[in-house]
Motif scaffolding. Sequence first.
Motif, PDB file in Angstrom:
ATOM      1  N   PRO A 294       0.804  -1.173  -0.028  1.00  0.00           N
ATOM      2  CA  PRO A 294      -0.062   0.018   0.077  1.00  0.00           C
ATOM      3  C   PRO A 294       1.081   1.448  -0.211  1.00  0.00           C
ATOM      4  O   PRO A 294       1.977   1.349   0.538  1.00  0.00           O
ATOM      5  N   SER A 295       0.325   2.042  -0.637  1.00  0.00           N
ATOM      6  CA  SER A 295       1.133   3.554  -0.899  1.00  0.00           C
ATOM      7  C   SER A 295       0.435   4.376   0.280  1.00  0.00           C
ATOM      8  O   SER A 295      -0.665   4.015   0.758  1.00  0.00           O
ATOM      9  N   LEU A 296       0.929   5.588   0.330  1.00  0.00           N
ATOM     10  CA  LEU A 296       0.205   7.064   1.249  1.00  0.00           C
ATOM     11  C   LEU A 296      -1.120   7.269   0.643  1.00  0.00           C
ATOM     12  O   LEU A 296      -1.918   7.660   1.273  1.00  0.00           O
ATOM     13  N   CYS A 297      -1.506   6.819  -0.790  1.00  0.00           N
ATOM     14  CA  CYS A 297      -2.752   7.075  -1.345  1.00  0.00           C
ATOM     15  C   CYS A 297      -3.603   6.008  -0.991  1.00  0.00           C
ATOM     16  O   CYS A 297      -3.386   4.888  -1.407  1.00  0.00           O
ATOM     17  N   ALA A 298      -4.914   6.489  -0.491  1.00  0.00           N
ATOM     18  CA  ALA A 298      -5.628   5.562  -0.145  1.00  0.00           C
ATOM     19  C   ALA A 298      -6.323   4.680  -1.227  1.00  0.00           C
ATOM     20  O   ALA A 298      -6.618   5.153  -2.434  1.00  0.00           O
TER      21      ALA A 298
END
Length: 227
Positions: A32-36
């Motif tokens: 997972p990235s910081l972008c939801a």
Amino acid sequence: MDGAEMWQVIDDERASLADVFASLTDEQWAHPSLCAGWTVRDVAAHLSIGPRTGLGTVLVEMVRARGGFDRMVDNTARRKAARPRTELVAELRAACGSRHLAPGQQLADAMMDVLVHGQDIALPLGLNRPMPLEAARASTEHTWRRGFPFHAQKRLRGLRLAATDVDWSAGAGLEVKGPIAALLLLVSGRHAAAMPRLAGPGVAVLSPAAPAGPGAAGGQPPGGSQH
């Protein structure tokens, strides 16, 4: 910064990120990235789209997304992410030297986009990715002054932001200070990622914002906030 300097930063960041993506494992691409809702792979796909997007493509994709710009940003990234990793890396690398901006995008948006999305993948993976200070300062100022989609002045009303490594400050009220890279994350809605590097009495009144939506820097995220 002038236009030539900004383009050079964009070229350098794209080349560097292409190297990073090329070095990642299968597990890291799926992280997972910081972008939801977006993985590292989705961010890579998003970064490779802008340099090749024309007005006609945007109009077609808007119809597919039933007029929702945020939905369009999300849909196009997810669809592009289905392509082989080597193609995503090659397209991002090939964008170095391009002087094409996506429809409606300013040059300052493009620079901020690549700087912030670099952190969106680096921080969750535990990678150290320093930002060039002057580019980070210019991007923080641009994001602070811009309204949609970040609405930084409204979100951070009652706070004075002050950089500790460059000459930059904005706002009025309780002080929040820290490196300009952390302040850029803060003004672009990535509160939780920024807060460990911030200090001052204003930090106590900050609450971790919802994760940045898909696309958050150069595009607009679902919900109209921070992709």
